[in-house]
Write an enzyme that holds these catalytic residues in place. Sequence first.
Site, PDB file in Angstrom:
ATOM      1  N   LYS A   1       0.806  -1.197   0.000  1.00  0.00           N
ATOM      2  CA  LYS A   1       0.000   0.000   0.000  1.00  0.00           C
ATOM      3  C   LYS A   1       0.854   1.269   0.000  1.00  0.00           C
ATOM      4  CE  LYS A   1      -3.337  -1.896   3.319  1.00  0.00           C
ATOM      5  NZ  LYS A   1      -3.981  -1.565   4.637  1.00  0.00           N
ATOM      6  N   GLY A   2       2.090   1.109   0.409  1.00  0.00           N
ATOM      7  CA  GLY A   2       2.921   2.272   0.722  1.00  0.00           C
ATOM      8  C   GLY A   2       3.087   3.285  -0.391  1.00  0.00           C
TER       9      GLY A   2
ATOM     10  N   ASP B   1      14.729  -1.833   0.474  1.00  0.00           N
ATOM     11  CA  ASP B   1      15.549  -2.088   1.668  1.00  0.00           C
ATOM     12  C   ASP B   1      16.519  -3.227   1.326  1.00  0.00           C
ATOM     13  OD1 ASP B   1      16.469  -2.302   4.259  1.00  0.00           O
ATOM     14  OD2 ASP B   1      14.627  -3.049   5.120  1.00  0.00           O
TER      15      ASP B   1
ATOM     16  N   LEU C   1      11.372   4.292   8.272  1.00  0.00           N
ATOM     17  CA  LEU C   1      10.746   5.534   7.831  1.00  0.00           C
ATOM     18  C   LEU C   1       9.229   5.399   7.785  1.00  0.00           C
ATOM     19  CD1 LEU C   1      13.110   6.537   4.870  1.00  0.00           C
ATOM     20  CD2 LEU C   1      13.489   6.705   7.313  1.00  0.00           C
TER      21      LEU C   1
ATOM     22  N   ASP D   1       3.986   3.238   6.412  1.00  0.00           N
ATOM     23  CA  ASP D   1       3.341   3.054   7.709  1.00  0.00           C
ATOM     24  C   ASP D   1       4.230   2.321   8.703  1.00  0.00           C
ATOM     25  OD1 ASP D   1       3.243   0.432   6.502  1.00  0.00           O
ATOM     26  OD2 ASP D   1       1.766  -0.097   8.031  1.00  0.00           O
TER      27      ASP D   1
ATOM     28  N   ARG E   1       0.733   6.698   7.879  1.00  0.00           N
ATOM     29  CA  ARG E   1       0.769   6.739   6.411  1.00  0.00           C
ATOM     30  C   ARG E   1       0.411   8.104   5.829  1.00  0.00           C
ATOM     31  NH1 ARG E   1       1.175   1.785   3.957  1.00  0.00           N
ATOM     32  NH2 ARG E   1       0.031   0.093   4.925  1.00  0.00           N
TER      33      ARG E   1
HETATM   34  P1  5GP Z   1      12.759  -5.170   0.865  1.00  0.00           P
HETATM   35  O1  5GP Z   1      12.185  -6.400   0.228  1.00  0.00           O
HETATM   36  O2  5GP Z   1      13.505  -4.281  -0.120  1.00  0.00           O
HETATM   37  O3  5GP Z   1      13.599  -5.499   2.060  1.00  0.00           O
HETATM   38  O4  5GP Z   1      11.567  -4.374   1.479  1.00  0.00           O
HETATM   39  C1  5GP Z   1      10.742  -3.578   0.762  1.00  0.00           C
HETATM   40  C2  5GP Z   1       9.445  -3.363   1.511  1.00  0.00           C
HETATM   41  O5  5GP Z   1       9.631  -3.343   2.945  1.00  0.00           O
HETATM   42  C3  5GP Z   1       8.895  -1.996   1.146  1.00  0.00           C
HETATM   43  O6  5GP Z   1       8.030  -2.092   0.060  1.00  0.00           O
HETATM   44  C4  5GP Z   1       8.192  -1.596   2.414  1.00  0.00           C
HETATM   45  O7  5GP Z   1       6.878  -2.120   2.395  1.00  0.00           O
HETATM   46  C5  5GP Z   1       8.950  -2.266   3.526  1.00  0.00           C
HETATM   47  N1  5GP Z   1       9.935  -1.342   4.139  1.00  0.00           N
HETATM   48  C6  5GP Z   1      11.282  -1.401   4.037  1.00  0.00           C
HETATM   49  N2  5GP Z   1      11.856  -0.399   4.711  1.00  0.00           N
HETATM   50  C7  5GP Z   1      10.840   0.308   5.256  1.00  0.00           C
HETATM   51  C8  5GP Z   1      10.807   1.497   6.090  1.00  0.00           C
HETATM   52  O8  5GP Z   1      11.801   2.108   6.462  1.00  0.00           O
HETATM   53  N3  5GP Z   1       9.565   1.938   6.437  1.00  0.00           N
HETATM   54  C9  5GP Z   1       8.417   1.305   6.056  1.00  0.00           C
HETATM   55  N4  5GP Z   1       7.262   1.849   6.461  1.00  0.00           N
HETATM   56  N5  5GP Z   1       8.421   0.202   5.272  1.00  0.00           N
HETATM   57  C10 5GP Z   1       9.627  -0.288   4.892  1.00  0.00           C
END
Ligand code: 5GP
Length: 174
Positions: free
Chosen positions: A41-42, A101, A151, A157, A163
Amino acid sequence: MDAKKRCLISRDEIARRVAELAERIGRDYAGGDLVMVGVLKGVFIFMADLVRALPFPVEVDFVRLCSYGAGTATSGEVHITKDVELPLKDRDVMIVEDIVDTGLTLDFLRQHLLSHRPRSLKICCLIDKQERREVEVPLDYLGFVVEKGFLVGYGLDCGEQSRTLPEIFVLEKD
Ligand code: 5GP
């Protein structure tokens, strides 16, 4: 979790960067026929601002992904809970994501969308959070780079809270 929020990226900075991204995308896809696929949703606020700043209309679609893992860490196992609905074959497609991330989510989605055989596939990501990267993904259009931290705001969120804040904050534990 009892955490304080510190403003990291202001409304003005976000607005300026979104306008710059839209201008670049506008130039690169001039007259094009682009499908933007947002990751729910972000991304909903970023994508709404981005598409309205573009100099031409685009088609939009959304996916919802979930990765099983504890708390704020992703496990690496990504599942689709809502898939794309528009046909992507031979189209120019752009993934729009809020934050990368580890890179596992975007890498999974990229492979998944490539299996639809688009003409091209690019990624537009608002925030590149670098500290925990495990898989390199090509971020063709990038808003901001941050080193680490959790963040919230501008769509992001923490347990469905924060959000709708117009700025981006980093959570700081007491
Ligand atoms: P990844 O697969 O790259 O580790 O994670 C990506 C997903 O993790 C993003 O789409 C998001 O939903 C969540 N995410 C990663 N870091 C953050 C952060 O700092 N804040 C929030 N709210 N979500 C995060």
